[in-house]
Write an enzyme that holds these catalytic residues in place. Structure first.
Site: not given
Ligand code: A3D
Length: 318
Positions: A14, A96, A119, A121, A152, A176
C-alpha cells in the site's frame, strides 16, 4: 508558499501505491519510511524517475529515519502485516500492536502537528492505539476503512445496474470487519433508490431483496475475496486510493463527506470507541461528524458491529 508534506509510514504494497498516487496528483512532497533498508529508498527513486514521463514536480525521499518526517502535514500509516488466506483482520492484533506502538512514538516525536490516517489492521483497534500513544486530539487521528468499504459497495451496485460508478452513492458504517454496516436505505443512483431500480429490473421485490443481500454480503467479505485470490497479501490499490481521497480533502481543505473511523463521544449512541461514521474532512482533520437517524434494523447492525470493535479494543487493555 511551501509545499505540503506527506509522510507514509510503511513502504510495502500500500505504501508504494500511496507514494505514486501522491506524486501523480502532486499532493505534496513525500517521505516514505520503512524499517527495511533500501525498500523505501528504492521505491522513491523508481517513482521519481517516472516524473519526466508523468510530469509531476514533487520530491520523494525514502528513509529509515523518523527524523525525516518532521514537519509533515499528513501521515498515513500502513506499517504492519497484512493477512493471508484463512486469517481474519483480528488475527493481526498482537504483531501489529507492537509495530503501531513504535510507529506512534515516532509520529509523536517528529510530526506532532500532523493529521494521522491509519490503514493498518485491525483498523479500529490500531487507530485507538495510535491516538492513545500520540495523545493527539481526536480530530487528528483517524482511520481509513469506510471509504474503501463504501467504494466496494458502490462498485457492486454499479456493475449490477449497468450504470457509471460516478453516479452511485452508497456508504458503509461501523467497524472494519465482517459486521460492517452497508446502508441499503440510502444507496442511490443520482438520488433514485437502488432498491427501486432493482425492483424494476427484476420485476419482483423479493428477487430485488435477494440481489441486494448478495451485494451486502459481498461487500462485507470483499477484503477476504481479494486475499483469497492474491494468496500472498491483501488489497493494496483500492486501500491506497481511499486513503488518498481522505488526505486530499484534508490537504486541500475540501470538506468532503467521507466515512471515517473516528472517536465517538455519544454520536450514534456510541461513546468512547473509534467507529466508522460520515465525517467532514478538512484542514483540521475531522471537522464534523454527520449524524442521522438509523432505523431499528440499521441500529441493530451497528450495535453488533460496535460490539465486535469493543471486544477487540478492550482485549488490548490500554
Ligand atoms: P506490506 O506490503 O506487508 O507492507 C507493510 C510494511 O510495513 C512492510 O514494508 C514492512 O517492512 C513495514 N513495517 C513493518 N514493521 C514496521 C515498523 N515497525 N515500522 C515501519 N514499517 C514497518 O502490507 P500492505 O501494505 O499490503 O498492508 C499494510 C497494512 O494495511 C496491513 O496491516 C493490512 O492488513 C492493512 N490493510 C488495511 C486495509 C483497510 O482498508 C483498513 C486494506 C488493506 C490492507
Amino acid at each position: 508558499m511551501a509545499r505540503n508534506k506527506i509522510a507514509l509510514i510503511g513502504g510495502g504494497q500500500i505504501g508504494g501505491v500511496l507514494a505514486q498516487l501522491c506524486a501523480l496528483r502532486e499532493l505534496g512532497d513525500v517521505v516514505l519510511f520503512d524499517i527495511v533498508e533500501g525498500l523505501p529508498q528504492g521505491k522513491c527513486l523508481d517513482i521519481a524517475e517516472a516524473a519526466p514521463v508523468d510530469g509531476f514536480d514533487i520530491n520523494l525521499k525514502g528513509t529509515n529515519d523518523y527524523a525525516d518526517i518532521a514537519g509533515s502535514d499528513v501521515v498515513i500509516v500502513t506499517a504492519g502485516l497484512p493477512r493471508k488466506p484463512g486469517m481474519s483482520r483480528d488475527d493481526l492484533i498482537e504483531v501489529n500492536s507492537k509495530i503501531m506502538t513504535s510507529v506512534s512514538e515516532g509520529i509523536k516525536k517528529y510530526a506532532p502537528n500532523s493529521v494521522v490516517i491509519i490503514i493498518s489492521n485491525p483498523l479500529d483497534a490500531m487507530v485507538t492505539l495510535c491516538q492513545k500513544i500520540t495523545g493527539f486530539p481526536y480530530n487528528r487521528v483517524i482511520g481509513q476503512a469506510g471509504v474503501l468499504d463504501s467504494a466496494r459497495f458502490k462498485a457492486f451496485i454499479a456493475w449490477e445496474l449497468g450504470v457509471s460508478v460516478k453516479d452511485v452513492m452508497a456508504m458503509t458504517l461501523g467497524g472494519h470487519g465482517d459486521d460492517m454496516v452497508p446502508l441499503v436505505r440510502y444507496a442511490s443512483v443520482q438520488g433514485i433508490p437502488v432498491m427501486e431500480l432493482l425492483e424494476q429490473k427484476y420485476k419482483s421485490a423479493s428477487k430485488a431483496k435477494e440481489v441486494m443481500e448478495a451485494m451486502v454480503k459481498r461487500t462485507r467479505g470483499a477484503g477476504g475475496e481479494v486475499v483469497a485470490l492474491l494468496k500472498t497479501g491483501s488489497a493494496f490499490y483500492s486501500p491506497a486510493s481511499s486513503a488518498i481521497a481522505m488526505a486530499e480533502s484534508i490537504l486541500k481543505d475540501s470538506k468532503r463527506v467521507l466515512p471515517t473511523c473516528v472517536y465517538l463521544n455519544g454520536e450514534f449512541g456510541i461513546k468512547g470507541y473509534f467507529v466508522g461514521v460520515p465525517t467532514v474532512l478538512g484542514a483540521g482533520g475531522v471537522e464534523k461528524i454527520l449524524q442521522f437517524k438509523l432505523d431499528a434494523e440499521e441500529q441493530a447492525m451497528m450495535d453488533k458491529s460496535v460490539a465486535a470493535v469493543k471486544g477487540l479494543v478492550d482485549s488490548m487493555n490500554l
